[in-house]
Design an enzyme around this catalytic site. Structure first.
Site, PDB file in Angstrom:
ATOM      1  N   GLY A   1       0.781  -1.231   0.000  1.00 50.21           N
ATOM      2  CA  GLY A   1       0.000   0.000   0.000  1.00 50.21           C
ATOM      3  C   GLY A   1       0.811   1.277   0.000  1.00 50.21           C
ATOM      4  O   GLY A   1       0.331   2.321   0.452  1.00 50.21           O
TER       5      GLY A   1
ATOM      6  N   MET B   1      -4.041  -6.927  -7.503  1.00 49.31           N
ATOM      7  CA  MET B   1      -3.443  -7.959  -8.337  1.00 49.31           C
ATOM      8  C   MET B   1      -4.449  -8.825  -9.095  1.00 49.31           C
ATOM      9  O   MET B   1      -4.106  -9.916  -9.538  1.00 49.31           O
ATOM     10  CB  MET B   1      -2.532  -8.849  -7.476  1.00 49.31           C
ATOM     11  CG  MET B   1      -1.389  -8.092  -6.815  1.00 49.31           C
ATOM     12  SD  MET B   1      -0.369  -7.181  -8.005  1.00 49.31           S
ATOM     13  CE  MET B   1       0.542  -8.532  -8.735  1.00 49.31           C
ATOM     14  N   ARG B   2      -5.669  -8.352  -9.258  1.00 49.51           N
ATOM     15  CA  ARG B   2      -6.660  -9.136 -10.011  1.00 49.51           C
ATOM     16  C   ARG B   2      -7.236  -8.313 -11.159  1.00 49.51           C
ATOM     17  O   ARG B   2      -7.247  -7.083 -11.093  1.00 49.51           O
ATOM     18  CB  ARG B   2      -7.795  -9.576  -9.084  1.00 49.51           C
ATOM     19  CG  ARG B   2      -7.346 -10.628  -8.088  1.00 49.51           C
ATOM     20  CD  ARG B   2      -8.408 -10.920  -7.078  1.00 49.51           C
ATOM     21  NE  ARG B   2      -7.834 -11.682  -5.986  1.00 49.51           N
ATOM     22  CZ  ARG B   2      -7.842 -13.014  -5.900  1.00 49.51           C
ATOM     23  NH1 ARG B   2      -8.453 -13.734  -6.810  1.00 49.51           N
ATOM     24  NH2 ARG B   2      -7.244 -13.623  -4.889  1.00 49.51           N
TER      25      ARG B   2
ATOM     26  N   ASN C   1      -5.421   2.847 -12.666  1.00 52.66           N
ATOM     27  CA  ASN C   1      -4.435   1.886 -12.161  1.00 52.66           C
ATOM     28  C   ASN C   1      -3.043   2.463 -12.362  1.00 52.66           C
ATOM     29  O   ASN C   1      -2.821   3.291 -13.237  1.00 52.66           O
ATOM     30  CB  ASN C   1      -4.563   0.573 -12.947  1.00 52.66           C
ATOM     31  CG  ASN C   1      -3.575  -0.486 -12.478  1.00 52.66           C
ATOM     32  OD1 ASN C   1      -3.411  -0.695 -11.277  1.00 52.66           O
ATOM     33  ND2 ASN C   1      -2.917  -1.145 -13.407  1.00 52.66           N
TER      34      ASN C   1
ATOM     35  N   LYS D   1      -9.026 -13.205 -10.734  1.00 57.03           N
ATOM     36  CA  LYS D   1     -10.157 -12.267 -10.687  1.00 57.03           C
ATOM     37  C   LYS D   1     -10.980 -12.596  -9.456  1.00 57.03           C
ATOM     38  O   LYS D   1     -10.817 -13.672  -8.859  1.00 57.03           O
ATOM     39  CB  LYS D   1     -11.014 -12.405 -11.949  1.00 57.03           C
ATOM     40  CG  LYS D   1     -11.621 -13.796 -12.098  1.00 57.03           C
ATOM     41  CD  LYS D   1     -12.494 -13.914 -13.330  1.00 57.03           C
ATOM     42  CE  LYS D   1     -13.114 -15.309 -13.404  1.00 57.03           C
ATOM     43  NZ  LYS D   1     -13.967 -15.520 -14.558  1.00 57.03           N
TER      44      LYS D   1
ATOM     45  N   ASN E   1       1.611   3.127  -2.577  1.00 54.44           N
ATOM     46  CA  ASN E   1       0.956   4.121  -3.442  1.00 54.44           C
ATOM     47  C   ASN E   1      -0.268   4.726  -2.760  1.00 54.44           C
ATOM     48  O   ASN E   1      -0.509   5.929  -2.864  1.00 54.44           O
ATOM     49  CB  ASN E   1       0.573   3.496  -4.785  1.00 54.44           C
ATOM     50  CG  ASN E   1       1.755   3.437  -5.729  1.00 54.44           C
ATOM     51  OD1 ASN E   1       2.165   4.451  -6.274  1.00 54.44           O
ATOM     52  ND2 ASN E   1       2.325   2.257  -5.889  1.00 54.44           N
TER      53      ASN E   1
ATOM     54  N   HIS F   1       0.903   1.127 -13.075  1.00 55.68           N
ATOM     55  CA  HIS F   1       1.635  -0.068 -13.513  1.00 55.68           C
ATOM     56  C   HIS F   1       3.126   0.277 -13.600  1.00 55.68           C
ATOM     57  O   HIS F   1       3.493   1.337 -14.126  1.00 55.68           O
ATOM     58  CB  HIS F   1       1.105  -0.520 -14.877  1.00 55.68           C
ATOM     59  CG  HIS F   1       1.797  -1.746 -15.371  1.00 55.68           C
ATOM     60  ND1 HIS F   1       1.481  -3.008 -14.911  1.00 55.68           N
ATOM     61  CD2 HIS F   1       2.814  -1.907 -16.246  1.00 55.68           C
ATOM     62  CE1 HIS F   1       2.275  -3.888 -15.490  1.00 55.68           C
ATOM     63  NE2 HIS F   1       3.094  -3.247 -16.305  1.00 55.68           N
TER      64      HIS F   1
HETATM   65  C1  GRF Z   1       3.414  -1.015  -7.648  1.00 57.13           C
HETATM   66  O1  GRF Z   1       4.680  -1.220  -8.201  1.00 57.13           O
HETATM   67  C2  GRF Z   1       2.380  -0.835  -8.721  1.00 57.13           C
HETATM   68  O2  GRF Z   1       2.878  -0.243  -9.877  1.00 57.13           O
HETATM   69  C3  GRF Z   1       1.962  -2.247  -8.997  1.00 57.13           C
HETATM   70  O3  GRF Z   1       2.008  -2.906  -7.765  1.00 57.13           O
HETATM   71  C4  GRF Z   1       2.906  -2.237  -6.897  1.00 57.13           C
HETATM   72  C5  GRF Z   1       2.125  -1.865  -5.674  1.00 57.13           C
HETATM   73  O4  GRF Z   1       2.910  -1.358  -4.646  1.00 57.13           O
HETATM   74  N1  GRF Z   1       0.663  -2.252  -9.635  1.00 57.13           N
HETATM   75  P1  GRF Z   1       2.228  -0.731  -3.343  1.00 57.13           P
HETATM   76  O5  GRF Z   1       1.312  -1.792  -2.736  1.00 57.13           O
HETATM   77  O6  GRF Z   1       1.481   0.494  -3.749  1.00 57.13           O
HETATM   78  O7  GRF Z   1       3.389  -0.454  -2.455  1.00 57.13           O
END
Ligand code: GRF
Length: 195
Positions: free
Chosen positions: A14, A94-95, A111, A67, A16, A113
């Site tokens: 988490g 992750m789904r 999202n 999913k 982000n 990535h």
């Molecule tokens: C990040 O690298 C994001 O780009 C990818 O999964 C990771 C998530 O990291 N989709 P966090 O849980 O936000 O630390």
């Protein structure tokens, strides 16, 4: 100004989500995280939400790996709707997103990535970049559609691949860029025509 009401979905630590929450706390982003949902019971993102006194919900994913089971995704939709969520923010979720959520929030799911899409969609994109020997990778914020990491691109940040990089050092450098660009994109949406 009315705050943009966010619903955050994540499966991991988490970071982000925390970057977005910190931008809100510092007055840089007119938004409010109404709830955080995870498909992983002990996920760090749920602990982080609780530390910010944001509602944290675990939704059991069901029998599929890639999913949510349709009933579980309906539950996610209901939770988001009940919380008045306007924008769904995937932060390490992750789904794949399927019809119930796509139809409930058309054009309102974003999202992040860890590559410069369309290069390296899918899992462990930084490892893919390392294996491909590219000199530069980065991260992409995009709208979510039915595909895997295929929706319209909103913003990207470039990150160099340095000599001696490991998967860990490269991902860490990409994450620094992620933590800048994701709050910035949410800020742009919060002041933009979606409101
Ligand atoms: C990040 O690298 C994001 O780009 C990818 O999964 C990771 C998530 O990291 N989709 P966090 O849980 O936000 O630390």
């Amino acid at each position: 100004m009315e705050k943009l009401r966010l619903g955050v979905l994540g499966s991991g630590k988490g970071s982000n989500y925390r970057a977005i929450q910190e931008a809100i706390l510092h007055g840089e982003l007119a938004a409010e995280a109404r709830l955080v949902i995870s498909d992983v019971e002990g996920a760090g993102i749920l602990d982080a939400a609780r530390r910010y006194a944001v509602r944290a919900e675990y939704v059991a994913p069901g029998r599929f790996r890639t999913k949510l089971e349709p009933e579980a995704e309906e539950r996610v939709v209901n939770l988001l709707r009940e919380a008045g969520v306007e924008l769904v923010v995937l932060a390490g979720y992750m789904r794949m997103i399927k019809e119930p959520l796509l139809e409930a929030y058309p054009g309102r799911i974003i999202n992040i990535h860890p590559s410069l899409l369309p290069a390296f969609p899918g899992l462990d994109a930084w490892k893919q970049a390392l294996a491909a020997g590219v000199a530069e990778t980065g991260c992409t914020v995009h709208y979510v559609d039915r595909g895997m990491d295929t929706g319209p691109i909103i913003a990207q940040r470039r990150v160099p691949v340095l000599p001696g990089d490991t998967a860990e050092t490269l991902h860490a450098r990409i994450q620094v860029a992620e933590h800048e660009v994701y709050p910035e994109v949410v800020r742009r949406i919060a002041v933009g025509p979606m409101r």
